[in-house]
Design an enzyme around this catalytic site. Structure first.
Site, PDB file in Angstrom:
ATOM      1  N   CYS A 120       0.861  -1.182   0.000  1.00 55.99           N
ATOM      2  CA  CYS A 120       0.000   0.000   0.000  1.00 55.99           C
ATOM      3  C   CYS A 120       0.895   1.230   0.000  1.00 55.99           C
ATOM      4  O   CYS A 120       2.096   1.117   0.178  1.00 55.99           O
ATOM      5  CB  CYS A 120      -0.926   0.013   1.211  1.00 55.99           C
ATOM      6  SG  CYS A 120      -2.337   1.130   0.957  1.00 55.99           S
ATOM      7  N   CYS A 122      -0.014   4.139   1.897  1.00 54.52           N
ATOM      8  CA  CYS A 122      -0.333   5.085   2.972  1.00 54.52           C
ATOM      9  C   CYS A 122       0.777   5.248   4.007  1.00 54.52           C
ATOM     10  O   CYS A 122       0.874   6.295   4.644  1.00 54.52           O
ATOM     11  CB  CYS A 122      -1.659   4.724   3.636  1.00 54.52           C
ATOM     12  SG  CYS A 122      -1.761   3.027   4.215  1.00 54.52           S
ATOM     13  N   CYS A 130      -3.781   6.065   0.528  1.00 56.92           N
ATOM     14  CA  CYS A 130      -3.307   4.784  -0.004  1.00 56.92           C
ATOM     15  C   CYS A 130      -2.911   4.867  -1.475  1.00 56.92           C
ATOM     16  O   CYS A 130      -2.592   3.841  -2.088  1.00 56.92           O
ATOM     17  CB  CYS A 130      -4.369   3.718   0.218  1.00 56.92           C
ATOM     18  SG  CYS A 130      -4.772   3.501   1.962  1.00 56.92           S
ATOM     19  N   LYS A 204     -12.255  -4.741   2.296  1.00 56.86           N
ATOM     20  CA  LYS A 204     -11.688  -3.958   3.400  1.00 56.86           C
ATOM     21  C   LYS A 204     -12.619  -2.783   3.645  1.00 56.86           C
ATOM     22  O   LYS A 204     -12.856  -1.969   2.752  1.00 56.86           O
ATOM     23  CB  LYS A 204     -10.293  -3.473   3.024  1.00 56.86           C
ATOM     24  CG  LYS A 204      -9.627  -2.627   4.104  1.00 56.86           C
ATOM     25  CD  LYS A 204      -8.223  -2.242   3.662  1.00 56.86           C
ATOM     26  CE  LYS A 204      -7.523  -1.396   4.691  1.00 56.86           C
ATOM     27  NZ  LYS A 204      -6.166  -1.030   4.246  1.00 56.86           N
ATOM     28  N   ARG A 214      -3.024   3.069  12.978  1.00 52.89           N
ATOM     29  CA  ARG A 214      -2.447   4.284  12.387  1.00 52.89           C
ATOM     30  C   ARG A 214      -1.396   4.899  13.283  1.00 52.89           C
ATOM     31  O   ARG A 214      -0.494   5.579  12.804  1.00 52.89           O
ATOM     32  CB  ARG A 214      -3.572   5.246  12.005  1.00 52.89           C
ATOM     33  CG  ARG A 214      -4.312   4.629  10.816  1.00 52.89           C
ATOM     34  CD  ARG A 214      -5.541   5.314  10.364  1.00 52.89           C
ATOM     35  NE  ARG A 214      -6.185   4.430   9.377  1.00 52.89           N
ATOM     36  CZ  ARG A 214      -7.419   4.527   8.968  1.00 52.89           C
ATOM     37  NH1 ARG A 214      -8.183   5.488   9.446  1.00 52.89           N
ATOM     38  NH2 ARG A 214      -7.901   3.683   8.085  1.00 52.89           N
ATOM     39  N   ARG A 231     -10.777   7.575   4.387  1.00 51.43           N
ATOM     40  CA  ARG A 231     -10.559   6.665   3.257  1.00 51.43           C
ATOM     41  C   ARG A 231     -11.867   6.153   2.666  1.00 51.43           C
ATOM     42  O   ARG A 231     -11.884   5.158   1.943  1.00 51.43           O
ATOM     43  CB  ARG A 231      -9.687   5.492   3.714  1.00 51.43           C
ATOM     44  CG  ARG A 231      -8.266   5.914   4.089  1.00 51.43           C
ATOM     45  CD  ARG A 231      -7.456   4.688   4.512  1.00 51.43           C
ATOM     46  NE  ARG A 231      -6.036   4.961   4.583  1.00 51.43           N
ATOM     47  CZ  ARG A 231      -5.422   5.473   5.643  1.00 51.43           C
ATOM     48  NH1 ARG A 231      -6.108   5.786   6.718  1.00 51.43           N
ATOM     49  NH2 ARG A 231      -4.121   5.685   5.622  1.00 51.43           N
ATOM     50  N   GLU A 247     -16.557  -7.209  -4.784  1.00 54.85           N
ATOM     51  CA  GLU A 247     -15.126  -6.916  -4.655  1.00 54.85           C
ATOM     52  C   GLU A 247     -14.304  -8.212  -4.679  1.00 54.85           C
ATOM     53  O   GLU A 247     -13.265  -8.296  -5.327  1.00 54.85           O
ATOM     54  CB  GLU A 247     -14.843  -6.170  -3.345  1.00 54.85           C
ATOM     55  CG  GLU A 247     -15.231  -4.699  -3.359  1.00 54.85           C
ATOM     56  CD  GLU A 247     -14.195  -3.848  -4.086  1.00 54.85           C
ATOM     57  OE1 GLU A 247     -13.253  -4.404  -4.683  1.00 54.85           O
ATOM     58  OE2 GLU A 247     -14.334  -2.608  -4.055  1.00 54.85           O
ATOM     59  N   LYS A 262     -11.633  -7.659   6.155  1.00 56.66           N
ATOM     60  CA  LYS A 262     -11.026  -6.838   7.200  1.00 56.66           C
ATOM     61  C   LYS A 262     -11.982  -5.715   7.560  1.00 56.66           C
ATOM     62  O   LYS A 262     -12.457  -5.039   6.639  1.00 56.66           O
ATOM     63  CB  LYS A 262      -9.714  -6.271   6.677  1.00 56.66           C
ATOM     64  CG  LYS A 262      -8.965  -5.387   7.661  1.00 56.66           C
ATOM     65  CD  LYS A 262      -7.694  -4.852   7.047  1.00 56.66           C
ATOM     66  CE  LYS A 262      -6.958  -4.014   8.079  1.00 56.66           C
ATOM     67  NZ  LYS A 262      -5.766  -3.366   7.577  1.00 56.66           N
ATOM     68  N   SER A 288      -6.376  -3.849  14.643  1.00 56.38           N
ATOM     69  CA  SER A 288      -5.815  -3.180  15.819  1.00 56.38           C
ATOM     70  C   SER A 288      -6.873  -2.781  16.844  1.00 56.38           C
ATOM     71  O   SER A 288      -6.678  -2.951  18.044  1.00 56.38           O
ATOM     72  CB  SER A 288      -5.028  -1.953  15.372  1.00 56.38           C
ATOM     73  OG  SER A 288      -5.872  -1.051  14.660  1.00 56.38           O
ATOM     74  N   TYR A 327      -2.610  -9.596  15.936  1.00 52.05           N
ATOM     75  CA  TYR A 327      -1.503  -9.141  16.774  1.00 52.05           C
ATOM     76  C   TYR A 327      -1.295 -10.085  17.950  1.00 52.05           C
ATOM     77  O   TYR A 327      -0.295 -10.013  18.639  1.00 52.05           O
ATOM     78  CB  TYR A 327      -1.763  -7.711  17.245  1.00 52.05           C
ATOM     79  CG  TYR A 327      -1.928  -6.784  16.066  1.00 52.05           C
ATOM     80  CD1 TYR A 327      -0.815  -6.325  15.378  1.00 52.05           C
ATOM     81  CD2 TYR A 327      -3.190  -6.439  15.584  1.00 52.05           C
ATOM     82  CE1 TYR A 327      -0.953  -5.543  14.249  1.00 52.05           C
ATOM     83  CE2 TYR A 327      -3.345  -5.646  14.470  1.00 52.05           C
ATOM     84  CZ  TYR A 327      -2.217  -5.206  13.799  1.00 52.05           C
ATOM     85  OH  TYR A 327      -2.351  -4.447  12.676  1.00 52.05           O
TER      86      TYR A 327
HETATM   87 ZN   LIG Z   1      -3.196   2.051   2.819  1.00 53.75          ZN
END
Ligand SMILES: [Zn+2]
Length: 341
Positions: A120, A122, A130, A204, A214, A231, A247, A262, A288, A327
């Site tokens: 990506c 970003c 992105c 996503k 972020r 976004r 998609e 996601k 996250s 994570y």
């Molecule tokens: Zn991105």
């Protein structure tokens, strides 16, 4: 009917009986561990909103991946924070950028590890979007700039090739530009990386669960004149499931080898739909914000963290995810194998 003939409880009486009829299994090799690479040496920057997660210099990242590998985690996905950011995100497709350096070190020092890379712009653009920006002919209210879909494709393709050259095992585009899987596939094939698979972030959703990420990836869109503030112009609307299937179908048609949904838990209905409609491996990204919520409740003493984590990841599998990006990968693997550090 006073005496029911069917008693599912009969098979729940002991753990041995329960495990005999268990339908879904969570194993360490279903897990993919996201890691954040930063420049420097001996760097371990704690991510404030994600206790237990660090930005790591390449040496530390290798040590962390090694520890995960020993706990049973066979796959990582890398995110990079570059030395400098600019308008065109040039750090993203530099053959000596932060991610190629991390890939080379991992392939050398943890040879059995599957190294996936997030592709990506970003983390590399100074505006935090992105893709590259262009003046809008038709824009969202208050923004004069929009992401230039087609100009971004060429840069994503270069980024994917840079990662493949360094030895990446799987390329995972997360940008949500239209046509990016085809563009990346073509570029990889042209450079004779036709054996490198693509895990596309196919569905996503734009939403609030990415906040802590972020901080970790330093990739929040910058506030500035004309810059879109979020976004939503390219990531999906959380309200839409039919569009998610569209998609996924597009990415499959363009050559994706695996598809991702996601975030994970609030979107397990989408995971199930994708599982039922497509034969490709499906990934769910436990993001996250989902991680941070469990951590916070655990730190307050309100939930049993270990049990909640294993249940959460198991439920992602039950919904139809073959692999789960989390994570918690190392900790969960440790719990599953009894080899906690
Ligand atoms: Zn991105």
């Amino acid at each position: 009917m006073p005496f029911p003939q069917e008693r599912p409880r009969r098979m729940r009486r002991t753990e041995a009986l329960r495990s005999l009829v268990r339908e879904t299994v969570l194993a360490p090799d279903d897990l993919v561990w996201p890691l954040f690479a930063v420049p420097g040496k001996k760097v371990r920057n704690a991510v404030r909103s994600m206790p237990g997660v660090f930005q790591l210099s390449v040496d530390e990242l290798v040590a962390e991946a090694q520890a995960g590998y020993e706990a049973g985690v066979r796959s990582v996905i890398l995110f990079g924070v570059p030395e400098h950011k600019d308008e065109l995100g040039t750090g993203a497709y530099d053959d000596d950028g932060i991610i190629p350096r991390a890939i080379r070190a991992l392939k050398e020092q943890v040879p059995g590890l599957v190294v996936m890379t997030d592709v990506c712009m970003c983390e590399y653009t100074d505006h935090g979007h992105c893709g590259v920006l262009k003046p809008a002919r038709v824009g969202a209210p208050g923004s004069d700039l929009v992401v230039d879909n087609d100009a971004t494709l060429a840069l994503l393709a270069r980024e994917a090739v840079a990662h493949a050259k360094a030895g990446a095992d799987v390329i995972a585009p997360s940008d949500m530009m239209d046509g990016r899987v085809a563009a990346i596939r073509r570029a990889l094939d042209e450079q004779r990386f036709d054996d490198v698979p693509i895990l596309s972030y196919a569905a996503k959703f734009a939403g609030a669960f990415y906040g802590p990420f972020r901080d970790a990836a330093e990739s929040a869109p910058r506030e500035g004149a004309g810059i879109p503030k979020d976004r939503k112009g390219y990531q999906m609307d959380p309200a839409n499931w039919r569009e998610a299937l569209r998609e996924v179908a597009l990415d499959v048609a363009e050559g994706a080898d695996m598809v991702m949904v996601k975030p994970a838990v609030p979107y397990l209905d989408i995971v199930r739909l994708v599982r039922d409609r497509f034969e490709l491996p499906v990934a769910a990204y436990h993001v996250s914000g989902e991680y941070a919520m469990i951590k916070a409740a655990a730190q307050a003493g309100w939930i049993d963290e270990e049990r909640v984590v294993l249940e959460t990841l198991l439920c992602c599998r039950r919904a139809g995810a073959d692999l789960v990006l989390t994570y918690y990968a190392k900790d969960a693997a440790g719990l599953l194998t009894g080899k906690r550090r």
